[in-house]
Scaffold this motif. Structure first.
Motif, PDB file in Angstrom:
ATOM      1  N   SER A 445       0.832  -1.172   0.000  1.00 26.87           N
ATOM      2  CA  SER A 445       0.000   0.000   0.000  1.00 26.87           C
ATOM      3  C   SER A 445       0.879   1.238   0.000  1.00 26.87           C
ATOM      4  CB  SER A 445      -0.859  -0.030   1.260  1.00 26.87           C
ATOM      5  OG  SER A 445      -1.352   1.238   1.588  1.00 26.87           O
ATOM      6  N   ILE A 446       0.293   2.329  -0.440  1.00 26.02           N
ATOM      7  CA  ILE A 446       1.058   3.571  -0.356  1.00 26.02           C
ATOM      8  C   ILE A 446       1.377   3.924   1.095  1.00 26.02           C
ATOM      9  CG2 ILE A 446      -1.130   4.870  -0.650  1.00 26.02           C
ATOM     10  CD1 ILE A 446       1.393   6.814  -2.009  1.00 26.02           C
ATOM     11  N   LEU A 447       0.435   3.720   1.988  1.00 28.94           N
ATOM     12  CA  LEU A 447       0.704   4.105   3.388  1.00 28.94           C
ATOM     13  C   LEU A 447       0.154   3.070   4.365  1.00 28.94           C
ATOM     14  CD1 LEU A 447      -1.574   7.200   4.267  1.00 28.94           C
ATOM     15  CD2 LEU A 447      -2.135   5.476   2.629  1.00 28.94           C
ATOM     16  N   ASP A 448       0.678   3.060   5.567  1.00 31.28           N
ATOM     17  CA  ASP A 448       0.167   2.158   6.597  1.00 31.28           C
ATOM     18  C   ASP A 448      -1.319   2.449   6.795  1.00 31.28           C
ATOM     19  OD1 ASP A 448       2.633   1.007   7.015  1.00 31.28           O
ATOM     20  OD2 ASP A 448       3.140   2.290   8.729  1.00 31.28           O
ATOM     21  N   ASP A 449      -2.081   1.403   7.096  1.00 36.72           N
ATOM     22  CA  ASP A 449      -3.531   1.571   7.141  1.00 36.72           C
ATOM     23  C   ASP A 449      -4.129   0.745   8.279  1.00 36.72           C
ATOM     24  OD1 ASP A 449      -3.433  -1.103   6.349  1.00 36.72           O
ATOM     25  OD2 ASP A 449      -3.859  -0.670   4.250  1.00 36.72           O
ATOM     26  N   TRP A 450      -5.425   0.728   8.350  1.00 38.34           N
ATOM     27  CA  TRP A 450      -6.126  -0.141   9.308  1.00 38.34           C
ATOM     28  C   TRP A 450      -6.371  -1.472   8.601  1.00 38.34           C
ATOM     29  CZ3 TRP A 450     -11.166  -2.316  10.000  1.00 38.34           C
ATOM     30  CH2 TRP A 450     -11.389  -2.792  11.302  1.00 38.34           C
ATOM     31  N   GLU A 451      -5.658  -2.501   9.060  1.00 35.52           N
ATOM     32  CA  GLU A 451      -5.632  -3.781   8.343  1.00 35.52           C
ATOM     33  C   GLU A 451      -6.703  -4.757   8.855  1.00 35.52           C
ATOM     34  OE1 GLU A 451      -4.230  -5.556   5.839  1.00 35.52           O
ATOM     35  OE2 GLU A 451      -3.516  -3.684   4.986  1.00 35.52           O
ATOM     36  N   GLY A 461       2.545  -0.262   4.555  1.00 37.55           N
ATOM     37  CA  GLY A 461       2.718   0.905   3.691  1.00 37.55           C
ATOM     38  C   GLY A 461       4.164   1.183   3.307  1.00 37.55           C
ATOM     39  N   MET A 462       4.306   1.970   2.232  1.00 36.83           N
ATOM     40  CA  MET A 462       5.630   2.493   1.894  1.00 36.83           C
ATOM     41  C   MET A 462       5.852   3.809   2.625  1.00 36.83           C
ATOM     42  SD  MET A 462       6.118   1.457  -2.074  1.00 36.83           S
ATOM     43  CE  MET A 462       4.451   1.523  -2.692  1.00 36.83           C
ATOM     44  N   ARG A 474       2.887  11.357   8.125  1.00 38.31           N
ATOM     45  CA  ARG A 474       3.334  10.360   7.154  1.00 38.31           C
ATOM     46  C   ARG A 474       4.848  10.479   7.012  1.00 38.31           C
ATOM     47  NH1 ARG A 474      -2.051  10.424   7.405  1.00 38.31           N
ATOM     48  NH2 ARG A 474      -3.253  10.168   5.481  1.00 38.31           N
ATOM     49  N   ILE A 475       5.530   9.360   7.117  1.00 38.25           N
ATOM     50  CA  ILE A 475       7.001   9.380   7.032  1.00 38.25           C
ATOM     51  C   ILE A 475       7.438   8.335   6.006  1.00 38.25           C
ATOM     52  CG2 ILE A 475       9.160   9.159   8.393  1.00 38.25           C
ATOM     53  CD1 ILE A 475       6.865   9.234  10.815  1.00 38.25           C
ATOM     54  N   PRO A 476       8.212   8.750   4.979  1.00 37.32           N
ATOM     55  CA  PRO A 476       8.583   7.753   3.963  1.00 37.32           C
ATOM     56  C   PRO A 476       9.495   6.675   4.515  1.00 37.32           C
ATOM     57  CG  PRO A 476       9.655   9.866   3.519  1.00 37.32           C
ATOM     58  CD  PRO A 476       8.722  10.089   4.675  1.00 37.32           C
ATOM     59  N   ALA A 480       9.613   3.582  -0.155  1.00 37.76           N
ATOM     60  CA  ALA A 480       8.946   4.655  -0.920  1.00 37.76           C
ATOM     61  C   ALA A 480       9.928   5.213  -1.949  1.00 37.76           C
ATOM     62  CB  ALA A 480       8.459   5.757   0.017  1.00 37.76           C
ATOM     63  N   ALA A 481      11.177   5.405  -1.539  1.00 40.86           N
ATOM     64  CA  ALA A 481      12.195   5.914  -2.475  1.00 40.86           C
ATOM     65  C   ALA A 481      12.453   4.878  -3.567  1.00 40.86           C
ATOM     66  CB  ALA A 481      13.479   6.228  -1.718  1.00 40.86           C
ATOM     67  N   TYR A 482      12.482   3.602  -3.157  1.00 38.08           N
ATOM     68  CA  TYR A 482      12.736   2.535  -4.134  1.00 38.08           C
ATOM     69  C   TYR A 482      11.630   2.482  -5.193  1.00 38.08           C
ATOM     70  CZ  TYR A 482      13.317  -2.088  -6.147  1.00 38.08           C
ATOM     71  OH  TYR A 482      13.474  -3.119  -7.031  1.00 38.08           O
ATOM     72  N   PHE A 483      10.385   2.546  -4.727  1.00 39.02           N
ATOM     73  CA  PHE A 483       9.267   2.440  -5.668  1.00 39.02           C
ATOM     74  C   PHE A 483       9.207   3.676  -6.581  1.00 39.02           C
ATOM     75  CE2 PHE A 483       4.949   1.681  -7.186  1.00 39.02           C
ATOM     76  CZ  PHE A 483       4.991   0.310  -7.372  1.00 39.02           C
ATOM     77  N   THR A 484       9.567   4.825  -6.018  1.00 39.03           N
ATOM     78  CA  THR A 484       9.609   6.067  -6.807  1.00 39.03           C
ATOM     79  C   THR A 484      10.639   5.918  -7.937  1.00 39.03           C
ATOM     80  OG1 THR A 484       9.100   7.270  -4.786  1.00 39.03           O
ATOM     81  CG2 THR A 484       9.915   8.586  -6.614  1.00 39.03           C
ATOM     82  N   GLN A 485      11.758   5.290  -7.588  1.00 39.71           N
ATOM     83  CA  GLN A 485      12.807   5.073  -8.581  1.00 39.71           C
ATOM     84  C   GLN A 485      12.321   4.150  -9.711  1.00 39.71           C
ATOM     85  OE1 GLN A 485      16.404   3.424  -6.718  1.00 39.71           O
ATOM     86  NE2 GLN A 485      16.529   2.113  -8.530  1.00 39.71           N
ATOM     87  N   ILE A 486      11.558   3.125  -9.331  1.00 42.10           N
ATOM     88  CA  ILE A 486      11.024   2.215 -10.356  1.00 42.10           C
ATOM     89  C   ILE A 486      10.043   2.964 -11.262  1.00 42.10           C
ATOM     90  CG2 ILE A 486       9.576   0.180 -10.757  1.00 42.10           C
ATOM     91  CD1 ILE A 486      10.701  -0.979  -8.200  1.00 42.10           C
ATOM     92  N   ALA A 487       9.169   3.763 -10.630  1.00 41.34           N
ATOM     93  CA  ALA A 487       8.174   4.490 -11.432  1.00 41.34           C
ATOM     94  C   ALA A 487       8.873   5.456 -12.383  1.00 41.34           C
ATOM     95  CB  ALA A 487       7.222   5.239 -10.506  1.00 41.34           C
ATOM     96  N   LYS A 488      10.018   5.982 -11.961  1.00 42.30           N
ATOM     97  CA  LYS A 488      10.740   6.942 -12.807  1.00 42.30           C
ATOM     98  C   LYS A 488      11.544   6.220 -13.897  1.00 42.30           C
ATOM     99  CE  LYS A 488      14.264  10.469 -12.289  1.00 42.30           C
ATOM    100  NZ  LYS A 488      15.559   9.944 -11.809  1.00 42.30           N
ATOM    101  N   ASN A 489      12.311   5.206 -13.486  1.00 43.01           N
ATOM    102  CA  ASN A 489      13.193   4.524 -14.454  1.00 43.01           C
ATOM    103  C   ASN A 489      12.454   3.544 -15.345  1.00 43.01           C
ATOM    104  OD1 ASN A 489      15.205   5.866 -13.162  1.00 43.01           O
ATOM    105  ND2 ASN A 489      16.030   4.081 -12.079  1.00 43.01           N
ATOM    106  N   ARG A 490      11.294   3.055 -14.886  1.00 44.89           N
ATOM    107  CA  ARG A 490      10.521   2.043 -15.630  1.00 44.89           C
ATOM    108  C   ARG A 490      11.335   0.773 -15.849  1.00 44.89           C
ATOM    109  NH1 ARG A 490       5.139   3.731 -15.847  1.00 44.89           N
ATOM    110  NH2 ARG A 490       5.531   5.570 -14.626  1.00 44.89           N
ATOM    111  N   CYS A 491      12.164   0.448 -14.884  1.00 42.51           N
ATOM    112  CA  CYS A 491      13.054  -0.701 -15.018  1.00 42.51           C
ATOM    113  C   CYS A 491      13.583  -1.025 -13.623  1.00 42.51           C
ATOM    114  CB  CYS A 491      14.167  -0.280 -15.968  1.00 42.51           C
ATOM    115  SG  CYS A 491      15.637  -1.283 -15.902  1.00 42.51           S
ATOM    116  N   LEU A 492      13.976  -2.312 -13.405  1.00 41.31           N
ATOM    117  CA  LEU A 492      14.402  -2.713 -12.060  1.00 41.31           C
ATOM    118  C   LEU A 492      15.923  -2.689 -11.870  1.00 41.31           C
ATOM    119  CD1 LEU A 492      12.078  -5.843 -11.648  1.00 41.31           C
ATOM    120  CD2 LEU A 492      11.652  -3.533 -10.794  1.00 41.31           C
TER     121      LEU A 492
END
Ligand code: BGC
Length: 501
Positions: A445-451, A461-462, A474-476, A480-492
């Motif tokens: 999930s994007i953020l911690d939630d009520w599970e 959450g991330m 909210r604290i990253p 969160a940084a890793y997933f942001t990098q994937i969304a930006k680079n479009r590659c692993l």
């Protein structure tokens, strides 16, 4: 995924497992959508504000605090109802294409029933949220029902156990298409019918807590499918031409790895898949219940002396109504199990597990997440995608949930990074090696939630949410940084220069 049983063994800290698997360094295809998700009841809070009605999860958690691991409730959750602007910014900063969210039915119609006017403040909340996402170039993917049934519908006629729910849900769906259709291109009717029906009306572990194993769960399944199908047809006939959106149902499934190459263990795997994904997927994609489910439940019902199968039949008209009600296939996937052939459970045991009748376990050698009921095995993702491709005639597939919970909430969540990397790498293998038509991936999930049953004890959450802070800061986390990098680079690949076209 879902809560497996009331057993809640805290294993303490989660394992920071390392992967030895090779990472696929291909770029995601150009049209591939990467997104993040959550759902109304788990993050919004404001449970009785601005005219919102009570839901079955509000009632379940507040009237039986001991049924929730940490005795918590969704009253405040991550307070996203007030902090939505911050959350939209967070999604934007991650650079993702889409955000999967859900509408709380009880914010639109507090008692669930259609009224002359929907609740204006609830409508305004979602309009603002959806418009803000779109203004920032983020595509909303909107779920109409993510488990938060208005309590009144449960009290009046038993909720999903009664066919009355079908038209009432269809009315609510039409209202949402009318109100929000201009902002939404991706609609999900219902999230995870297996959890709604089996946990909610079979084993009773989830709200509304109805214990009716092997009976309630199947009645519910039929009503959920009919409700989904009606909503799909309403969109098709009344809105598709104007709004040009897509509609689907989200079904969840584990991968069930056969314990050996023996035919009976392979059959145990196929049977498990047909009882979990297939129970809902087969009527939608191929028409009617899966043959193995129909046969087994009918036979076990007969042997128990019942006149009719516990699995209600679908009439020809119903099969016609349900078949083909998808524009793409959605899968929520978190975990794999191993399965092997088993003895036939006594027919007096009507539980869903007995109807499946296989030996199902989490192997010791696979690392565990959450409370220990969640085993991590990334190749299961690729195998499941291939099974869906083969079983449902190569549809367009979107992963609508995938992620890893822990109990520590640590910001140094390398285990979550490894999980996303390995599962996404298997998605790329499925696309490039197996030609699976996978077009999207949504992290939960994007953020911690009520599970749900595990309250704030399961952290997935991330972004960390400090549930003791009235401001719910909210604290990253590192992920969160890793997933942001994937969304930006479009590659692993860690080094983008190594990405392959
Ligand atoms: C549900 C989510 C839940 C997630 C993780 C899925 O079954 O759709 O609401 O938070 O699992 O437990």
């Amino acid at each position: 995924m879902g809560f497996k049983s009331v057993l809640l063994v805290t294993l303490g800290s989660l394992l920071s497992f390392c992967s030895t698997a090779k990472v696929n360094k291909h770029f995601f295809p150009p049209n591939f959508k990467i997104g993040v998700a959550n759902a109304a009841a788990q993050i919004e809070g404001a449970w009785n504000e601005d005219g919102k009605g009570e839901t079955i999860w509000d009632r379940f958690a507040m009237s039986h605090p001991d049924w929730i691991f940490d005795h918590s409730s969704p009253q405040v959750a991550a307070d996203s109802y007030h902090k939505w602007r911050e959350d939209v910014e967070m999604v934007k900063e991650m650079g993702v294409d889409h955000y999967r969210l859900s509408i709380a039915w009880a914010r639109i119609y507090p008692d669930g029933y259609k009224t002359e006017e929907p609740n204006a403040r609830g409508v305004a909340y979602y309009k603002n949220l959806l418009r803000s996402l779109r203004a920032l170039g983020i595509e909303p993917m909107v779920t109409l029902y993510h488990w938060d049934l208005p309590q009144k519908l449960q009290d009046d006629f038993g909720g999903w156990l009664s066919p009355k729910i079908v038209d009432i849900f269809a009315d609510y769906a039409r209202t949402c298409f009318e109100l929000f259709g201009d902002e939404v291109n991706w609609w999900i009717t219902i999230n995870e019918p297996k959890q709604i029906c089996e946990a909610g009306y079979g084993s009773g572990g989830y709200a509304p807590g109805v214990f009716s194993p092997g009976v309630g769960n199947y009645k519910c399944a039929k009503n959920v499918l009919l409700a989904h199908a009606k909503a799909y047809h309403i969109y098709d006939k009344e809105f598709r031409k104007k709004n040009q959106g897509k509609v689907a149902i989200v079904i969840d499934s584990n991968w069930f790895e056969p314990a050996s190459a023996k035919p009976e263990d392979k059959e145990a795997s196929e049977r498990s898949l047909q009882f979990t994904y297939g129970l809902y997927g087969n009527p939608v994609f191929n028409g009617d219940w899966p043959a193995v489910v129909k046969e087994r439940v009918a036979q076990r019902s007969k042997q128990a002396g019942l006149k009719e199968s516990r699995l209600p039949a679908l009439t020809k008209e119903e099969i016609k109504l349900i078949k083909g009600t998808y524009d793409f296939l959605c899968i929520n996937h978190y975990t794999s199990h191993k399965v092997s052939a088993w003895y036939e459970p006594p027919v007096t045991d009507t539980s869903f597990g007995a109807d499946i009748g296989v030996n199902d376990w989490m192997p010791k050698e696979w690392p565990k997440g959450g409370e220990g009921w969640f085993s991590v095995w990334a190749p299961g993702m690729r195998k499941l995608l291939n099974w869906l491709k083969d079983t449902y005639n190569n549809p367009e597939i979107v992963i609508t949930e995938n992620g890893l919970s822990d109990n520590t909430g640590t910001l140094e969540d390398d285990h979550r990074i490894n999980y996303y990397r390995d599962y996404l790498s298997n998605c790329l293998d499925a696309i490039y090696i197996d030609n699976v038509n996978l077009t999207g991936y949504t992290a939960w999930s994007i953020l911690d939630d009520w599970e749900w049953r595990t309250g704030y004890h399961s952290l997935i959450g991330m972004y960390k949410v400090d549930f003791n802070d009235p401001n719910r800061a909210r604290i990253p986390k590192k992920s969160a940084a890793y997933f942001t990098q994937i969304a930006k680079n479009r590659c692993l690949a860690e080094n983008p220069a190594e990405c392959i076209h």
